[in-house]
Design an enzyme around this catalytic site. Structure first.
Site, PDB file in Angstrom:
ATOM      1  N   ASN A 274      -7.469  -2.892  14.256  1.00  0.00           N
ATOM      2  CA  ASN A 274      -8.854  -3.172  13.856  1.00  0.00           C
ATOM      3  C   ASN A 274      -8.954  -4.407  12.953  1.00  0.00           C
ATOM      4  O   ASN A 274      -9.990  -4.669  12.365  1.00  0.00           O
ATOM      5  CB  ASN A 274      -9.450  -1.948  13.138  1.00  0.00           C
ATOM      6  CG  ASN A 274      -8.685  -1.605  11.864  1.00  0.00           C
ATOM      7  OD1 ASN A 274      -7.732  -2.282  11.504  1.00  0.00           O
ATOM      8  ND2 ASN A 274      -9.106  -0.564  11.180  1.00  0.00           N
TER       9      ASN A 274
ATOM     10  N   GLU B  27      -9.756  -2.070   5.307  1.00  0.00           N
ATOM     11  CA  GLU B  27     -10.373  -1.739   6.586  1.00  0.00           C
ATOM     12  C   GLU B  27     -11.634  -2.572   6.835  1.00  0.00           C
ATOM     13  O   GLU B  27     -12.174  -3.171   5.903  1.00  0.00           O
ATOM     14  CB  GLU B  27     -10.718  -0.243   6.589  1.00  0.00           C
ATOM     15  CG  GLU B  27      -9.528   0.686   6.341  1.00  0.00           C
ATOM     16  CD  GLU B  27      -8.561   0.772   7.520  1.00  0.00           C
ATOM     17  OE1 GLU B  27      -8.349  -0.239   8.215  1.00  0.00           O
ATOM     18  OE2 GLU B  27      -7.986   1.848   7.741  1.00  0.00           O
TER      19      GLU B  27
ATOM     20  N   ASP C 212       0.814  -1.214   0.000  1.00  0.00           N
ATOM     21  CA  ASP C 212       0.000   0.000   0.000  1.00  0.00           C
ATOM     22  C   ASP C 212       0.851   1.269   0.000  1.00  0.00           C
ATOM     23  O   ASP C 212       2.072   1.215   0.185  1.00  0.00           O
ATOM     24  CB  ASP C 212      -0.966   0.004   1.199  1.00  0.00           C
ATOM     25  CG  ASP C 212      -0.307  -0.464   2.499  1.00  0.00           C
ATOM     26  OD1 ASP C 212       0.935  -0.414   2.590  1.00  0.00           O
ATOM     27  OD2 ASP C 212      -1.027  -0.881   3.413  1.00  0.00           O
TER      28      ASP C 212
ATOM     29  N   HIS D 147      -7.199  -4.909  10.171  1.00  0.00           N
ATOM     30  CA  HIS D 147      -6.964  -4.686   8.733  1.00  0.00           C
ATOM     31  C   HIS D 147      -5.674  -5.366   8.270  1.00  0.00           C
ATOM     32  O   HIS D 147      -4.757  -5.606   9.066  1.00  0.00           O
ATOM     33  CB  HIS D 147      -6.992  -3.194   8.372  1.00  0.00           C
ATOM     34  CG  HIS D 147      -5.797  -2.393   8.742  1.00  0.00           C
ATOM     35  ND1 HIS D 147      -5.799  -1.022   8.776  1.00  0.00           N
ATOM     36  CD2 HIS D 147      -4.521  -2.752   9.083  1.00  0.00           C
ATOM     37  CE1 HIS D 147      -4.611  -0.589   9.110  1.00  0.00           C
ATOM     38  NE2 HIS D 147      -3.810  -1.615   9.309  1.00  0.00           N
TER      39      HIS D 147
HETATM   40  P1  PGA Z   1       2.232  -1.578  12.569  1.00  0.00           P
HETATM   41  O1  PGA Z   1       1.020  -1.517  11.541  1.00  0.00           O
HETATM   42  O2  PGA Z   1       3.166  -2.611  12.042  1.00  0.00           O
HETATM   43  O3  PGA Z   1       2.832  -0.206  12.543  1.00  0.00           O
HETATM   44  O4  PGA Z   1       1.656  -1.949  13.887  1.00  0.00           O
HETATM   45  C1  PGA Z   1       0.486  -2.693  11.069  1.00  0.00           C
HETATM   46  C2  PGA Z   1      -0.716  -2.411  10.201  1.00  0.00           C
HETATM   47  O5  PGA Z   1      -1.419  -1.430  10.476  1.00  0.00           O
HETATM   48  O6  PGA Z   1      -0.958  -3.168   9.260  1.00  0.00           O
END
Ligand code: PGA
Length: 244
Positions: free
Chosen positions: A136, A143, A67, A138
């Site tokens: 959450n 999302e 992404d 995702h």
């Molecule tokens: P993080 O993010 O590795 O910074 O915890 C993971 C994500 O949101 O996919």
């Protein structure tokens, strides 16, 4: 799903790097699906070490990132382009033309997304996809309430994601509210998936994704339907898991 419980972040990072390295040793022109965020930083450090020790070679490897924030240019220090160059690509011998990251400033976003899926297909598909997980649930920036059928697309970020990402920005206003992301369909077409999670903040998302029912409200739960998923979790992230 194969659940690999580890003691801590270091062990998670080393195991994840070993899986990527094994894939690269088995197939020198492997197609890697890469993730950003805090979670994979240790894995990238380990991969750079393996590269410096001449144990792995990126010269024929292709990469596709999950992404990119909408509206951020490649040289913005908060962009995932910048993150990837800094944490991995500038430190190994991957060819620039083999690096694929969605452009956050593409003029035609729809075309950018469609051609990304096409490029992945033309490269023969992703051999190993690294994933983090959001608080959450995702994966990528897919999302809650995501359409499981979607390919790469523009996503409005969830409130929880915007809050969580705000730690990297000076003010709330600067945090991007949308992003381009590989879709669930794109992710599910990867041959092997490695999902990484550490820390207590991820425990609920991990529990719901692995022990819960498969539903769009928990995007990572779809991974239960993939036939080659390895979840590497530290004790804190695994603390709510049952039967593993
Ligand atoms: P993080 O993010 O590795 O910074 O915890 C993971 C994500 O949101 O996919």
């Amino acid at each position: 799903m194969r659940i690999i419980r580890v003691n801590d972040y270091d062990e998670m990072s080393k195991k994840a790097a070993s899986m990527v390295a094994s894939q690269m040793i088995l197939k020198s022109d492997s197609v890697l699906g890469l993730a950003t965020g805090d979670t994979p930083i240790g894995m990238y450090k380990e991969l750079v070490k393996l590269y410096n020790n001449k144990e792995i070679d990126f010269s024929d490897v292709k990469s596709f990132n999950l992404d990119e924030y909408y509206g951020l240019s490649d040289d913005n220090t908060q962009s995932y382009h910048y993150y990837m160059m800094n944490n991995l690509f500038n430190k190994v011998n991957i060819k620039r033309e083999n690096i694929n990251i969605l452009s956050g400033i593409a003029k035609d976003i729809e075309k950018e997304c469609l051609s990304y899926d096409e490029k992945i297909k033309n490269a023969g598909g992703i051999d190993i996809q690294i994933l983090g997980i959001g608080v959450n649930g995702h994966i990528g920036f897919n999302e809650p309430s995501v359409n499981f059928e979607a390919g790469t697309h523009l996503v409005n970020l969830d409130k929880k994601t915007i809050e969580s990402n705000s730690r990297f920005f000076e003010s709330m206003e600067e945090v991007p509210k949308s992003a381009l992301s590989m879709g669930i369909k794109t992710i599910m077409q990867s041959k092997v998936i490695v999902l990484l999670a550490n820390g207590e903040a991820k425990a609920e998302a991990i529990y719901k994704s692995i022990n819960g029912k498969i539903c769009p409200e928990v995007p990572a739960s779809i991974l239960q339907l993939h036939n080659n998923v390895n979840v590497i979790v530290d004790e804190a992230a695994a603390k709510l898991l049952k039967n593993y």
